[in-house]
Design an enzyme around this catalytic site. Structure first.
Site, PDB file in Angstrom:
ATOM      1  N   SER A  28       0.686  -1.289  -0.084  1.00 52.78           N
ATOM      2  CA  SER A  28      -0.062  -0.224   0.052  1.00 52.78           C
ATOM      3  C   SER A  28       0.833   1.281  -0.096  1.00 52.78           C
ATOM      4  CB  SER A  28      -0.906   0.089   1.134  1.00 52.78           C
ATOM      5  OG  SER A  28      -1.921  -1.008   1.327  1.00 52.78           O
ATOM      6  N   HIS A  59      -5.361  -1.762  -5.786  1.00 54.13           N
ATOM      7  CA  HIS A  59      -4.581  -2.666  -6.138  1.00 54.13           C
ATOM      8  C   HIS A  59      -4.561  -2.883  -7.696  1.00 54.13           C
ATOM      9  CE1 HIS A  59      -2.712  -4.404  -2.429  1.00 54.13           C
ATOM     10  NE2 HIS A  59      -3.566  -3.408  -2.053  1.00 54.13           N
ATOM     11  N   HIS A  81      -3.869 -11.497  -1.614  1.00 57.12           N
ATOM     12  CA  HIS A  81      -3.671 -11.769  -0.257  1.00 57.12           C
ATOM     13  C   HIS A  81      -4.631 -13.230   0.237  1.00 57.12           C
ATOM     14  CE1 HIS A  81      -2.956  -7.532  -0.519  1.00 57.12           C
ATOM     15  NE2 HIS A  81      -2.311  -7.607   0.521  1.00 57.12           N
ATOM     16  N   TYR A  83      -6.519 -13.540   2.718  1.00 58.30           N
ATOM     17  CA  TYR A  83      -7.753 -13.158   3.100  1.00 58.30           C
ATOM     18  C   TYR A  83      -8.785 -13.059   1.878  1.00 58.30           C
ATOM     19  CZ  TYR A  83      -6.445  -8.255   2.152  1.00 58.30           C
ATOM     20  OH  TYR A  83      -6.259  -7.107   1.672  1.00 58.30           O
ATOM     21  N   GLU A  84      -8.201 -13.063   0.606  1.00 49.20           N
ATOM     22  CA  GLU A  84      -9.130 -12.928  -0.453  1.00 49.20           C
ATOM     23  C   GLU A  84      -9.853 -14.209  -0.779  1.00 49.20           C
ATOM     24  OE1 GLU A  84      -7.585 -10.077  -3.587  1.00 49.20           O
ATOM     25  OE2 GLU A  84      -6.117 -10.289  -2.567  1.00 49.20           O
ATOM     26  N   ALA A 111       2.409  -2.565   4.157  1.00 51.02           N
ATOM     27  CA  ALA A 111       1.929  -1.700   5.034  1.00 51.02           C
ATOM     28  C   ALA A 111       1.423  -2.677   6.291  1.00 51.02           C
ATOM     29  CB  ALA A 111       0.552  -1.041   4.693  1.00 51.02           C
ATOM     30  N   MET A 209      -0.804  -8.434   6.766  1.00 52.57           N
ATOM     31  CA  MET A 209      -1.546  -9.457   6.107  1.00 52.57           C
ATOM     32  C   MET A 209      -1.033 -10.253   5.064  1.00 52.57           C
ATOM     33  SD  MET A 209      -5.240  -7.728   6.745  1.00 52.57           S
ATOM     34  CE  MET A 209      -5.766  -6.890   8.139  1.00 52.57           C
ATOM     35  N   SER A 210       0.119  -9.953   4.952  1.00 51.63           N
ATOM     36  CA  SER A 210       0.888 -10.488   3.471  1.00 51.63           C
ATOM     37  C   SER A 210       2.617 -10.880   3.987  1.00 51.63           C
ATOM     38  CB  SER A 210       1.022  -9.512   2.587  1.00 51.63           C
ATOM     39  OG  SER A 210       1.786  -8.115   3.192  1.00 51.63           O
ATOM     40  N   ASN A 233       0.007   2.536  11.208  1.00 51.49           N
ATOM     41  CA  ASN A 233      -1.033   2.677  12.268  1.00 51.49           C
ATOM     42  C   ASN A 233      -0.140   2.009  13.581  1.00 51.49           C
ATOM     43  OD1 ASN A 233      -2.081   0.405  10.635  1.00 51.49           O
ATOM     44  ND2 ASN A 233      -2.555  -0.103  12.807  1.00 51.49           N
ATOM     45  N   HIS A 245      -9.240   1.389   7.214  1.00 53.17           N
ATOM     46  CA  HIS A 245      -8.186   1.073   6.085  1.00 53.17           C
ATOM     47  C   HIS A 245      -7.922   2.504   5.455  1.00 53.17           C
ATOM     48  CE1 HIS A 245      -6.661  -0.954   2.544  1.00 53.17           C
ATOM     49  NE2 HIS A 245      -7.474  -0.129   1.445  1.00 53.17           N
TER      50      HIS A 245
HETATM   51  N1  HPA Z   1      -2.868  -4.919  11.440  1.00 54.77           N
HETATM   52  C1  HPA Z   1      -2.768  -5.828  10.438  1.00 54.77           C
HETATM   53  N2  HPA Z   1      -2.415  -5.549   9.036  1.00 54.77           N
HETATM   54  C2  HPA Z   1      -2.193  -4.204   8.847  1.00 54.77           C
HETATM   55  C3  HPA Z   1      -2.281  -3.353  10.265  1.00 54.77           C
HETATM   56  C4  HPA Z   1      -2.755  -3.815  11.336  1.00 54.77           C
HETATM   57  O1  HPA Z   1      -2.853  -3.051  12.361  1.00 54.77           O
HETATM   58  N3  HPA Z   1      -2.165  -2.126   9.434  1.00 54.77           N
HETATM   59  C5  HPA Z   1      -1.843  -2.195   7.992  1.00 54.77           C
HETATM   60  N4  HPA Z   1      -1.979  -3.644   7.568  1.00 54.77           N
END
Ligand code: HPA
Length: 270
Positions: A28, A59, A81, A83-84, A111, A209-210, A233, A245
């Site tokens: 990202s 994406h 990903h 999760y997709e 990210a 998540m990747s 974050n 997001h």
């Molecule tokens: N958790 C998981 N994946 C993320 C986060 C998070 O806080 N921020 C960006 N991708």
């Protein structure tokens, strides 16, 4: 799976003759990095038969072939990903494909949320190691002997040499850099505060998540791997705000200029 890989490779080779040295996966905020390099050719994932296509908004979904300085690179603009809903073997298929195209080094970006309380949104972090206890290994299933061994060593997933290259490049670019362990969870939901505390107790500094699955598939094939996370974050429960997001994307966009400068420098110093 090997047959599927070979058929994807054939359909790419039919369209383009290019041997990359470095494979780069854009996370990202870095999406438009590919537009800044000397582009030789592009292939949309849609045009590769059997290729998993990302469903995440923003994406793009294509391979970009070109040069960063003198270095021939293949860039994944958009990744898939877990999760997709794709099996892990499909999630790492693009990574394996870039290895089969000839790339010897894999540069991962993403990210991530920071679970290290010393981190702040906008920090960049060298990935020094990872924890994938929260996701299935991409190497589960019949081993693809043509790619690597059944029980691959993972004692140095993120090359110490390339970690040093990143440190040096960050210094050259005047970009501050953190270091830490990346924990992969499945997503797509962000973690609960209790899961974040678990990730921290495990020894993690960032959660995402990747990436870790891609790093494992690449190490299985013997590629040299490095990675940088953009801490977009603080993880859930570590600040007063709820996660969304949009905030993740805004932070990623805010530091994108520094991140891109660093990526270019790292590739040239590799
Ligand atoms: N958790 C998981 N994946 C993320 C986060 C998070 O806080 N921020 C960006 N991708």
């Amino acid at each position: 799976m090997y047959e599927k890989l070979m058929s994807c490779l054939e359909s790419i080779k039919a369209k383009i003759d290019f041997k990359p040295e470095v494979a780069l996966i854009l996370g990202s905020g870095l999406g438009d990095y590919a537009d800044e390099i000397k582009i030789v050719d592009t292939i949309s994932y849609n045009d590769i038969k059997g290729f998993p296509v990302s469903t995440v908004k923003g994406h793009k979904g294509r391979f970009v072939f070109g040069y960063v300085g003198e270095t021939p690179v293949v860039i994944m603009q958009g990744r898939v990903h877990y999760y997709e809903g794709y099996p892990m073997s499909d999630v790492v298929l693009p990574t394996r494909l870039m290895g089969l195209m000839g790339a010897k080094k894999l540069f991962l970006t993403n990210a991530a949320g920071g679970c290290n309380p010393d981190f702040k949104p906008g920090d960049l972090m060298i990935i020094t190691d990872h924890i994938t206890t929260g996701v299935p290994s991409p190497l589960i299933g019949k081993n693809i002997d043509q790619l690597g061994t059944r029980f691959p060593d993972m004692s140095e997933v993120y090359s110490k040499r390339l970690q040093n290259v990143i440190r040096q490049s960050a210094a050259e670019c005047g970009v501050a850099i953190q270091e830490g362990v990346y924990v992969q969870f499945t997503g797509p939901n962000y973690e609960t505060p209790a899961e974040v505390r678990l990730g921290r107790k495990w020894g993690g500094d960032a959660i995402g998540m990747s990436t870790a699955c891609e790093a494992m598939a690449a190490r299985h094939m013997g590629l040299e791997v490095c990675g940088i996370s953009c801490i977009t974050n603080l993880c859930a429960g570590m600040s007063d705000t709820q996660l969304d997001h949009k905030e993740v994307q805004e932070t990623a966009d805010r530091v994108a200029a520094d991140f891109k400068k660093l990526v270019t420098s790292v590739i040239q110093n590799m």
